[in-house]
Design a protein around this motif. Structure first.
Motif: not given
Length: 627
Positions: A228-229, A232, A234, A236, A267
């Motif tokens: 993410d920006d 971190h 997440a 897919s 993460t």
């Protein structure tokens, strides 16, 4: 639950010692195999000897997407070659046990590009075990691992890895492999999965895990988490499928590594067993020079309970620093939070659900009665009357037998009318301690309270002088939290005043002739008045930790004294000559130190096996040495 880079004072320095699961036999190789030139038989690191499979520190090297450097449309494979050469050169020094490539080896996956990749990766042949998995640029991206024959499979199929000591087999389709790594005194499983894992592939991976139920597992694949920006990551869409169908269900999987996306990110998710799983993206193809052959080190440190992560370009490091361009200088080593960080991981606790530590069994007293043993006390049923009920009070008058047979039995005395619970029996013990038992002392000051275990005034130990040398060993544990004022509480000592022995040069003639104490800063203090001079050579340790067992050994060779903590020599050992121990025919005691021939506070914490030997022992002869 993202882990953050930060410093840490580590409380435990214990190696994981767990039973090892038996590796699964290699799966049958498919009909489509790698080229003969890709076959290898692994050897030790050239020019430097083998890696150390028992060291608590070892490195897993991770190589992400190299596609822009192995592109038939115009590229430069030299950064990739230099990274591989660097890993070989540094294999022993950095204790590199394995290299995992994360896919997208090439840009188009053509025969020509795979021939180039074959030539470049031949650098590793017989020199470093490794895995290479398929990314979406290496194979047709529209299918999964059931796609059949490809130039990738002919180059990086099972035949390429068959000669490696780590290789344990591939899936029937040939696109997945698994390896067992010997590192840190145990075994680890590494899964190298295709970028699109079919139901058949998931079933194969589950079968491998089921056949190796005690091995902590690192899962590598090309597509799992995306950034993410905020740096971190997440899951897919494909990663969510792997998480739900495989990762979250299997507690063994504690770390996953993937490429494909950029920038780097990470993460931490919690699996179905309530334990953390660390998921990391490693990919630098968006950086200068197609990533410049960037490699990532995962440095496992089982003593510190950490994984230290760093990212750098061996190709750029090999160049002249004075001649680096601006972009080269910016890329040679990365220090962002997603590129250089520490994962703090209590390995024993994290792996306890599937591979609980197997501490050494209790050892009989006869196994530790080395030549010259003067006294040996332990607080299990062999050594202490009535032992066996955790938390039970140990009554005044209870006898702890001297298992050396020399007659230095100890008798429990409660100080200052202390209550019965001032001394209790405990099953808690150091994992390397011969007896699996200890005593819990509840001493303190204001008002003074405590308990001591004392020899009689006629015991041989009261007159022993140890002029040829001695070793005094004990195991101690301080409570966590360490509450109250316990400054200079005694651990063990000989009773009597040093002044009565004619010793006048010390801190006070009222202190005993020999004692092991703990200062207010939790520094060990060993002070002794030798038989050959009026002096009090004193050794001091660092601050001892709370909440964990510590082994202490004081060794004198007839000339000087050296104190060891957990087998390590401390810095502040006395320089003064010291021969023997001045004794006054007074009792020896565990659990307190007299001043002016009287006990004040008693010891606060646990004390385990204690041994005195009339000789200077080596660390490999201490009570912690499991033979």
């Amino acid at each position: 639950m993202d882990e953050r880079p930060r410093s840490r004072d580590v409380a435990r320095r214990t190696l994981l010692q767990a039973a090892l699961g038996a590796p699964v036999a290699a799966a049958a190789a498919p009909a489509v195999l790698g080229t003969p030139s890709a076959q290898a038989t692994e050897a030790t690191a050239p020019g430097g000897g083998p890696v150390d499979a028992h060291s608590p520190r070892f490195t897993l090297a991770v190589f992400p997407d190299t596609q822009y450097l192995l592109d038939e449309g115009g590229s430069d494979p030299e950064p990739v070659r230099e990274t591989l050469r660097h890993l070989i050169r540094r294999r022993q020094q950095d204790n590199i046990v394995f290299l995992a490539h994360l896919g997208d080896v090439t840009e188009h996956g053509t025969e020509r590009e795979m021939r180039l990749a074959d030539q470049v990766f031949a650098t590793l042949r017989g020199k470093l075990p490794h895995s290479v998995l398929a990314g979406n640029h290496d194979v047709p991206s529209g299918g999964d691992d059931q796609r059949g024959d490809t130039p990738y499979l002919r180059t990086f199929g099972p035949r390429r890895f068959a000669g490696m000591s780590t290789y344990r087999g591939s899936s029937p389709d040939g696109y997945h492999s698994h390896h067992v790594l010997d590192a840190g005194g145990r075994q680890w499983l590494l899964l190298a999965l295709d970028w699109r894992v079919s139901d058949q592939g998931i079933a194969w991976a589950q079968q491998v895990l089921d056949r190796n139920p005690r091995l902590p597992t690192i899962l590598t694949t090309h597509d799992l988490v995306a950034p993410d920006d905020a740096g971190h990551a997440a899951l897919s869409d494909h990663g969510q499928r792997l998480w739900d169908r495989l990762i979250r269900r299997n507690d063994q999987i504690f770390l996953t590594l993937n490429g494909h996306y950029w920038p780097a990110g990470r993460t931490t998710l919690v699996n179905d067993h309530g334990n953390p799983v660390h998921l990391h993206i490693t990919n630098y193809q968006d950086r200068y020079y197609g990533g410049a052959g960037m490699v990532r080190y995962y440095r496992f440190d089982l003593a510190r309970n950490t994984i230290d992560v760093s990212t750098f370009s061996p190709w750029l490091l090999a160049g002249d620093p004075a001649r680096r361009s601006t972009l080269e200088a910016e890329t040679v080593e990365l220090s962002g939070e997603a590129d250089r960080f520490t994962v703090e991981l209590d390995f024993a606790e994290r792996f306890a659900g599937f591979a609980p530590p197997s501490p050494p069994p209790a050892r009989p007293a006869r196994s530790v009665l080395v030549r010259g043993t003067v006294a040996y006390w332990r607080f299990d049923r062999d050594g202490l009357a009535g032992a066996g009920t955790d938390g039970a009070a140990v009554a005044a008058g209870t006898v702890a037998r001297d298992l050396s047979g020399n007659g230095n039995d100890l008798t429990v005395t409660h100080l200052h009318a202390s209550p019965p619970d001032v001394l209790t029996w405990s099953a808690d013990h150091h994992q390397a301690q011969p007896a699996h038992a200890s005593l819990r002392f509840g001493g303190g000051r204001n008002p003074d309270r405590g308990a001591v275990l004392r020899t009689s005034a006629t015991a041989p130990l009261t007159r022993a002088r140890f002029e040829s040398g001695y070793t005094i060993e004990t195991f101690i544990k301080l409570p966590d939290p360490f509450e109250g004022d316990h400054a200079f509480m005694g651990i063990l000592s000989w009773e009597g005043r040093s002044g009565d022995a004619g010793k006048t040069s010390g801190w006070s003639p009222d202190e005993p002739t020999c004692s092991l104490n703990l200062s207010g800063e939790r520094f060990l203090q060993f002070v002794v008045y030798p038989v050959d001079r009026d002096a009090d050579p004193t050794s001091w340790s660092h601050a001892l930790p709370v909440g964990r067992w510590t082994h202490v050994a004081v060794v004198n060779d007839g000339r000087r004294t050296v104190t060891y903590v957990d087998g390590s020599r401390i810095a502040r050992n006395a320089d003064e000559d010291s021969r023997g121990i001045t004794t006054l025919g007074k009792p020896f005691a565990i659990g307190g130190t007299q001043f002016a021939a009287e006990y004040g506070q008693g010891y606060y914490g646990w004390i385990g096996d204690t041994r005195i030997v009339a000789a200077a022992l080596r660390p490999d002869q201490f009570l912690t040495a499991v033979r």
